[in-house]
Design a protein around this motif. Structure first.
Motif, PDB file in Angstrom:
ATOM      1  N   HIS A  31     -24.025 -16.889  -8.960  1.00  0.00           N
ATOM      2  CA  HIS A  31     -24.121 -17.794  -7.818  1.00  0.00           C
ATOM      3  C   HIS A  31     -25.415 -17.590  -7.045  1.00  0.00           C
ATOM      4  O   HIS A  31     -25.783 -18.404  -6.211  1.00  0.00           O
ATOM      5  CB  HIS A  31     -22.892 -17.687  -6.906  1.00  0.00           C
ATOM      6  N   GLN A  34     -29.379 -20.675  -7.229  1.00  0.00           N
ATOM      7  CA  GLN A  34     -29.026 -21.810  -6.389  1.00  0.00           C
ATOM      8  C   GLN A  34     -29.153 -23.121  -7.157  1.00  0.00           C
ATOM      9  O   GLN A  34     -30.028 -23.268  -8.025  1.00  0.00           O
ATOM     10  CB  GLN A  34     -29.943 -21.846  -5.157  1.00  0.00           C
ATOM     11  N   ASN A  35     -28.312 -24.084  -6.816  1.00  0.00           N
ATOM     12  CA  ASN A  35     -28.387 -25.402  -7.446  1.00  0.00           C
ATOM     13  C   ASN A  35     -29.773 -26.016  -7.293  1.00  0.00           C
ATOM     14  O   ASN A  35     -30.304 -26.615  -8.228  1.00  0.00           O
ATOM     15  CB  ASN A  35     -27.327 -26.342  -6.870  1.00  0.00           C
ATOM     16  N   CYS A  45     -27.926 -29.191 -12.386  1.00  0.00           N
ATOM     17  CA  CYS A  45     -27.284 -28.103 -11.663  1.00  0.00           C
ATOM     18  C   CYS A  45     -25.777 -28.153 -11.915  1.00  0.00           C
ATOM     19  O   CYS A  45     -25.297 -28.920 -12.741  1.00  0.00           O
ATOM     20  CB  CYS A  45     -27.585 -28.197 -10.169  1.00  0.00           C
ATOM     21  N   HIS A  70     -17.249 -25.141 -10.040  1.00  0.00           N
ATOM     22  CA  HIS A  70     -17.530 -24.069  -9.072  1.00  0.00           C
ATOM     23  C   HIS A  70     -16.441 -23.004  -9.027  1.00  0.00           C
ATOM     24  O   HIS A  70     -16.671 -21.908  -8.520  1.00  0.00           O
ATOM     25  CB  HIS A  70     -17.694 -24.646  -7.667  1.00  0.00           C
ATOM     26  N   LYS A  78     -20.297 -24.453  -0.899  1.00  0.00           N
ATOM     27  CA  LYS A  78     -21.443 -24.731  -0.045  1.00  0.00           C
ATOM     28  C   LYS A  78     -21.509 -23.749   1.129  1.00  0.00           C
ATOM     29  O   LYS A  78     -22.582 -23.245   1.464  1.00  0.00           O
ATOM     30  CB  LYS A  78     -21.348 -26.172   0.462  1.00  0.00           C
ATOM     31  N   ARG A  81     -21.852 -19.876  -0.706  1.00  0.00           N
ATOM     32  CA  ARG A  81     -22.806 -19.562  -1.769  1.00  0.00           C
ATOM     33  C   ARG A  81     -24.166 -20.232  -1.613  1.00  0.00           C
ATOM     34  O   ARG A  81     -25.158 -19.736  -2.098  1.00  0.00           O
ATOM     35  CB  ARG A  81     -22.240 -19.976  -3.139  1.00  0.00           C
ATOM     36  N   GLN A  82     -24.190 -21.376  -0.981  1.00  0.00           N
ATOM     37  CA  GLN A  82     -25.425 -22.157  -0.928  1.00  0.00           C
ATOM     38  C   GLN A  82     -26.280 -21.747   0.265  1.00  0.00           C
ATOM     39  O   GLN A  82     -25.785 -21.605   1.370  1.00  0.00           O
ATOM     40  CB  GLN A  82     -25.083 -23.643  -0.837  1.00  0.00           C
TER      41      GLN A  82
END
Length: 103
Positions: A31, A34-35, A45, A70, A78, A81-82
């Motif tokens: 994770h 990142q996307n 992604c 996910h 989001k 993790r983001q």
């Protein structure tokens, strides 16, 4: 030999499915990738994978597909993790997406 056949199409479905699952599990583990970084580098992604399984016939809606990829609701992903995207990441993503266009 048919020159229009992609060798990937010769893979047994079970082999392709196992490879796909391994990719998704790898991305779940990593994770930290990142996307936005995946988009900037490769033009796809985790969310793209969710879209692709829907395109392939998955019955769930967009949110269900993202949760499947996910391994948690997209909103939770989001939030936990983001990280915020930088201007450089956004620019790299836009340049990479442009390479995806087929004319």
């Amino acid at each position: 030999m048919d020159t229009n056949t992609d060798p990937l199409d010769t893979l047994p479905d079970a082999v392709a499915a196992d490879a796909f699952r391994r990719l998704v599990r790898h991305l779940r583990h990593r994770h930290d990738a990142q996307n936005i970084e995946l988009m900037g580098l490769a033009g796809f992604c985790r969310n793209c994978l969710a879209d692709w399984i829907r395109d392939a016939g998955y019955d769930g809606d967009k949110e269900a597909a993202r949760e499947l990829i996910h391994n948690m609701p997209a909103a939770e992903w989001k939030a936990t993790r983001q990280t915020p995207a930088t201007e450089a990441q956004l620019a790299a993503m836009q340049a990479s997406i442009a390479k995806n266009r087929v004319e």
